[in-house]
Design a protein around this motif. Structure first.
Motif, PDB file in Angstrom:
ATOM      1  N   ASN A  89      -0.048   6.790   4.718  1.00  0.00           N
ATOM      2  CA  ASN A  89       1.100   6.952   4.433  1.00  0.00           C
ATOM      3  C   ASN A  89       2.077   5.160   4.632  1.00  0.00           C
ATOM      4  O   ASN A  89       3.388   4.711   5.054  1.00  0.00           O
ATOM      5  N   LYS A 131       5.925  10.983  -8.814  1.00  0.00           N
ATOM      6  CA  LYS A 131       5.192  11.945  -7.864  1.00  0.00           C
ATOM      7  C   LYS A 131       3.826  11.319  -7.954  1.00  0.00           C
ATOM      8  O   LYS A 131       3.234  10.134  -8.494  1.00  0.00           O
ATOM      9  N   TYR A 170      -4.840   7.098   2.022  1.00  0.00           N
ATOM     10  CA  TYR A 170      -3.663   7.724   2.143  1.00  0.00           C
ATOM     11  C   TYR A 170      -2.688   8.874   3.136  1.00  0.00           C
ATOM     12  O   TYR A 170      -1.529   8.303   3.306  1.00  0.00           O
ATOM     13  N   LYS A 184       1.477   2.793  -5.540  1.00  0.00           N
ATOM     14  CA  LYS A 184       2.415   2.719  -5.914  1.00  0.00           C
ATOM     15  C   LYS A 184       2.100   2.945  -7.932  1.00  0.00           C
ATOM     16  O   LYS A 184       2.940   3.649  -8.210  1.00  0.00           O
ATOM     17  N   HIS A 244       2.836   3.182   2.762  1.00  0.00           N
ATOM     18  CA  HIS A 244       3.767   3.194   1.108  1.00  0.00           C
ATOM     19  C   HIS A 244       5.034   3.570   1.023  1.00  0.00           C
ATOM     20  O   HIS A 244       6.187   3.040   1.249  1.00  0.00           O
ATOM     21  N   ILE A 245       5.317   4.694   2.347  1.00  0.00           N
ATOM     22  CA  ILE A 245       6.730   4.624   2.765  1.00  0.00           C
ATOM     23  C   ILE A 245       6.779   4.643   4.572  1.00  0.00           C
ATOM     24  O   ILE A 245       8.464   4.676   4.790  1.00  0.00           O
ATOM     25  N   ALA A 246       6.160   3.410   4.867  1.00  0.00           N
ATOM     26  CA  ALA A 246       6.558   2.965   6.394  1.00  0.00           C
ATOM     27  C   ALA A 246       7.595   2.073   6.294  1.00  0.00           C
ATOM     28  O   ALA A 246       7.480   1.187   5.239  1.00  0.00           O
ATOM     29  N   ALA A 247       8.394   1.911   7.596  1.00  0.00           N
ATOM     30  CA  ALA A 247       8.457   1.561   6.975  1.00  0.00           C
ATOM     31  C   ALA A 247       8.553  -0.147   8.194  1.00  0.00           C
ATOM     32  O   ALA A 247       8.949  -0.445   7.401  1.00  0.00           O
ATOM     33  N   ILE A 254      -0.928  -0.148  -0.964  1.00  0.00           N
ATOM     34  CA  ILE A 254       0.291   0.260  -1.105  1.00  0.00           C
ATOM     35  C   ILE A 254      -0.101   0.268  -2.806  1.00  0.00           C
ATOM     36  O   ILE A 254       0.656   0.906  -3.050  1.00  0.00           O
ATOM     37  N   PRO A 290       4.812  -1.629   7.350  1.00  0.00           N
ATOM     38  CA  PRO A 290       3.262  -1.171   7.675  1.00  0.00           C
ATOM     39  C   PRO A 290       2.320  -1.359   8.854  1.00  0.00           C
ATOM     40  O   PRO A 290       1.186  -0.634   8.983  1.00  0.00           O
ATOM     41  N   VAL A 317       1.725   6.713  -8.787  1.00  0.00           N
ATOM     42  CA  VAL A 317       3.239   7.042  -8.837  1.00  0.00           C
ATOM     43  C   VAL A 317       3.577   7.385 -10.528  1.00  0.00           C
ATOM     44  O   VAL A 317       2.963   6.547 -11.427  1.00  0.00           O
TER      45      VAL A 317
END
Length: 512
Positions: free
Chosen positions: A177, A149, A174, A141, A179-182, A137, A184, A144
């Motif tokens: 996902n 992006k 990658y 980050k 980094h966007i999982a509610a 993660i 992880p 970005v």
């Protein structure tokens, strides 16, 4: 890695003899430079070992394999000698990316490899990495950009270099996902369960063939690893490309074309392409000659480091004695097709076999003072520069009686502003860290090197002395070295004896 042995190797082009009766042994994991002026036979020697040139006679052995024997008619093809060759020109495909150039040789390899369950191997590696999913993660980050992006190239390179994985495994990481999982952890737990199931399925598939999988996920039958003739799969090729790109620090250039790279970067790509196939021996024919001075220095440093990291045998052709001295574990110095000296660099510098070696190795070059000597045992009285000197050998002189000699003095052995020998400054060449000073002594010009920046005036009178025990005495007729020792001015010798006599003549104080 193998050692290379050349026995009585000769190469003739019609009546011209390029290399004559060459005998040499290149040690396993050595870094040997073939050094000499143009036309001395160094490139021909390299090409004969590689199989690109057929010797007229002799025998060449690489490891335990005789690759050439004129008497037995053996001549193994270059492609079967398991070598890599790096040329003076980079020879990169202009229409291919850096990645495609490096992987090009790997695509054509077809030989016996272990049978491997790559799905199981990759699955096990991903499970190890997911144990610390927070680091993944953090990598995402950190990749970005200013627009919010994710920079895929930066992220994949970070993952590939950190975990030593392929681009395919990096994309799979990658793809979770995280980094966007509610939650992880839930994603990781589910992924690990699926990955373990894949490993179990691979083990069952192997069992159906009467095999098991070892810790490397290679097929094992009756205690032996199962081998199969095959090409490298995409996973293997990518891992190898990434491995050599890490060594040469070119991972960020994988998507570029050669025209978009500097000369030094192109050279690194050429080296990476050669190393990718893991050759037993790496041959390099003046690979740095097209680079500017600064890049050459940088690449010399990289090649030295590369040799230690790859643990390979390197054979390197150059006419630049500085490259030979700084890179090699042994220097093979050639002239007119004949081997002049084969020794470690410092031995070649300090203990040259003959006048050619002494003159070719060293910058500034060695001073050569002609004279007439009368040899008596381990000493010689020498008339040179219109003055008298005494030469004292360290171990003995390979001559007797009276003969013409050449005294070889390295510039660092001439100490200015001391001694009894008079001279005038012919030229002063300060370079910051050191200053090269040309001295005029009668009809002779001598060179001295002074540490630091010193500025002498032209025609300024100065005294100097010759110091140290590394002065080389050569037979002028044969040009061979006959001794190494010290070279002392006769007046200096007298003053030392007088001072000693005066000291001994002084009355000793009685103890109270």
């Amino acid at each position: 890695m193998p050692k290379i042995v050349l026995e009585h190797v000769t190469k003739k082009f019609d009546k011209f003899i390029a290399v004559e009766d060459l005998n040499m042994e290149i040690e396993d994991r050595g870094f040997v430079t073939l050094l000499g002026p143009s036309g001395c036979g160094k490139t021909t020697t390299l090409r004969m070992i590689a199989g690109l040139e057929t010797p007229t006679e002799g025998r060449i052995t690489i490891g335990d394999t005789v690759v050439f024997d004129s008497e037995k008619g053996i001549n193994v093809a270059p492609g079967k000698r398991d070598i890599g060759f790096l040329f003076q020109n980079y020879a990169l495909w202009p229409h291919m990316t850096v990645y495609q150039n490096i992987s090009f040789g790997l695509e054509n390899i077809k030989q016996s490899f272990p049978k491997i369950s790559f799905n199981a191997r990759v699955s096990a590696r991903i499970i190890e990495i997911l144990n610390d999913y927070q680091q993944i993660i953090d990598f995402i980050k950190g990749a970005v950009d200013e627009k919010g992006k994710v920079d895929d190239r930066k992220l994949y390179l970070d993952l590939i270099d950190t975990y030593k994985i392929s681009i395919y495994t990096a994309k799979k990481l990658y793809g979770y996902n995280l980094h966007i999982a509610a939650n992880p952890q839930e994603v990781v737990d589910k992924a690990v369960e699926e990955l373990k199931a894949a490993i179990t399925a691979a083990q069952e598939a192997a069992a159906k063939e009467g095999c098991s999988l070892n810790e490397k996920y290679e097929y094992v039958k009756d205690g032996e690893v199962v081998m199969q003739v095959r090409k490298l799969c995409k996973e293997e090729m990518d891992l190898e490309v990434r491995r050599v790109s890490r060594i040469l620090k070119i991972g960020i250039f994988m998507h570029r074309y050669p025209a978009e790279l500097s000369g030094g970067q192109q050279q690194r790509v050429a080296i990476a392409r050669t190393l990718a196939t893991s050759p037993k021996v790496l041959f390099m024919d003046e690979p740095l000659s097209n680079l500017d001075a600064k890049l050459r220095m940088e690449m010399r440093t990289e090649l030295k480091r590369l040799h230690s990291e790859t643990d390979s045998t390197f054979v390197y052709v150059t006419h630049d004695q500085l490259e030979a001295m700084t890179l090699a574990t042994r220097v093979c110095l050639m002239s007119m097709g004949h081997l002049q000296q084969y020794a470690p660099p410092l031995e070649t510098y300090n203990n040259p076999n003959n006048l050619f070696v002494a003159d070719f190795v060293g910058n500034p070059t060695m001073n050569f003072i002609e004279g007439r000597a009368v040899v008596k045992g381990n000493t010689a009285n020498v008339q040179a520069l219109g003055q008298k000197f005494e030469f004292a050998a360290n171990e003995g002189i390979a001559a007797d009686g009276e003969l013409d000699v050449v005294v070889g003095v390295r510039p660092e052995f001439i100490r200015l502003e001391q001694g009894n020998i008079g001279a005038t400054i012919y030229a002063n060449l300060p370079a910051g860290m050191e200053t090269t000073v040309k001295l005029s002594v009668g009809d002779s010009l001598l060179t001295s090197v002074v540490f630091g920046g010193v500025d002498y005036a032209i025609n300024q009178p100065v005294n100097f002395e010759i110091v140290g025990k590394g002065i080389v005495l050569f037979n002028k007729t044969t040009q061979e070295k006959i001794a190494i020792g010290s070279f002392t001015h006769a007046d200096a010798k007298k003053s030392v004896k007088t001072e000693k006599a005066e000291t001994e003549a002084k009355p000793k104080k009685k103890k109270q």
